[in-house]
Design a protein around this motif. Structure first.
Motif, PDB file in Angstrom:
ATOM      1  N   SER A  71       0.755  -1.217  -0.147  1.00 44.67           N
ATOM      2  CA  SER A  71      -0.025   0.047  -0.031  1.00 44.67           C
ATOM      3  C   SER A  71       0.750   1.273   0.203  1.00 44.67           C
ATOM      4  O   SER A  71       2.083   1.221   0.299  1.00 44.67           O
ATOM      5  CB  SER A  71      -1.010   0.107   1.214  1.00 44.67           C
ATOM      6  N   ILE A  72       0.296   2.287  -0.385  1.00 47.52           N
ATOM      7  CA  ILE A  72       0.653   3.699  -0.230  1.00 47.52           C
ATOM      8  C   ILE A  72      -0.436   4.707   0.527  1.00 47.52           C
ATOM      9  O   ILE A  72      -1.411   4.753   0.163  1.00 47.52           O
ATOM     10  CB  ILE A  72       1.043   4.189  -1.567  1.00 47.52           C
ATOM     11  N   ASN A  73       0.218   5.115   1.579  1.00 46.59           N
ATOM     12  CA  ASN A  73      -0.836   6.053   2.471  1.00 46.59           C
ATOM     13  C   ASN A  73      -0.037   7.423   2.920  1.00 46.59           C
ATOM     14  O   ASN A  73       1.051   7.497   2.682  1.00 46.59           O
ATOM     15  CB  ASN A  73      -0.851   5.274   3.908  1.00 46.59           C
ATOM     16  N   THR A  74      -1.062   8.291   2.696  1.00 47.47           N
ATOM     17  CA  THR A  74      -0.744   9.884   2.697  1.00 47.47           C
ATOM     18  C   THR A  74      -0.603  10.023   4.282  1.00 47.47           C
ATOM     19  O   THR A  74      -1.249   9.753   4.913  1.00 47.47           O
ATOM     20  CB  THR A  74      -1.512  10.568   2.102  1.00 47.47           C
ATOM     21  N   LEU A  75       0.647  10.279   4.811  1.00 50.72           N
ATOM     22  CA  LEU A  75       0.894  10.743   6.178  1.00 50.72           C
ATOM     23  C   LEU A  75       0.844  11.984   6.637  1.00 50.72           C
ATOM     24  O   LEU A  75       0.279  12.302   7.716  1.00 50.72           O
ATOM     25  CB  LEU A  75       2.127  10.381   6.525  1.00 50.72           C
ATOM     26  N   HIS A  76       1.262  12.862   5.563  1.00 43.25           N
ATOM     27  CA  HIS A  76       0.921  14.440   6.001  1.00 43.25           C
ATOM     28  C   HIS A  76       1.113  15.277   4.454  1.00 43.25           C
ATOM     29  O   HIS A  76       1.602  14.594   3.713  1.00 43.25           O
ATOM     30  CB  HIS A  76       2.252  14.626   6.732  1.00 43.25           C
ATOM     31  N   SER A  77       0.354  16.478   4.595  1.00 44.99           N
ATOM     32  CA  SER A  77       0.676  17.168   3.303  1.00 44.99           C
ATOM     33  C   SER A  77       0.728  18.631   3.938  1.00 44.99           C
ATOM     34  O   SER A  77       0.346  19.066   4.854  1.00 44.99           O
ATOM     35  CB  SER A  77      -0.703  17.069   2.510  1.00 44.99           C
TER      36      SER A  77
END
Length: 112
Positions: free
Chosen positions: A73-79
């Motif tokens: 998987s690929i998860n967004t941790l912060h933007s």
């Protein structure tokens, strides 16, 4: 006659195997992938956490995304807005990323 045919076949198999090994090595090193990326994103920094896990800082348009990547998987941790943290490109990217992550943890960067 059979010896000549066997020698030709083995030579051909050797050359094909050598080509496959070269393609695998080039993929592993990441050579040649720059043209296929399309240019809509840019990898600014990456840091390996394990053999199959890493954290990547990606720029898409005017946004930076901190992504956690595993083999599944690929998860967004912060933007954050692009340019919120000064990048020192002379240093090792892993050191850059670690410093940047510490700034984010300390709250010196505003979340989107």
């Amino acid at each position: 006659m059979t010896g000549h045919l066997l020698q030709t076949t083995l030579g051909l198999l050797f050359v094909v195997g050598l080509l496959l090994a070269l393609v695998w090595l080039l993929k592993r090193m990441g050579i040649g992938n720059q043209q296929r990326r399309g240019g809509f994103y840019k990898v600014l920094a990456t840091s390996a956490l394990g053999p199959r896990e890493k954290i990547v800082l990606v720029e898409i348009g005017d946004t930076w995304l901190v992504l956690g990547m595993t083999s599944n998987s690929i998860n967004t941790l912060h933007s954050m807005p692009a340019g919120s943290i000064a990048l020192d490109e002379v240093q090792n990217p892993a050191v850059n990323f670690a410093k940047m992550l510490e700034r984010v943890k300390a709250g010196k960067v505003k979340s989107s």
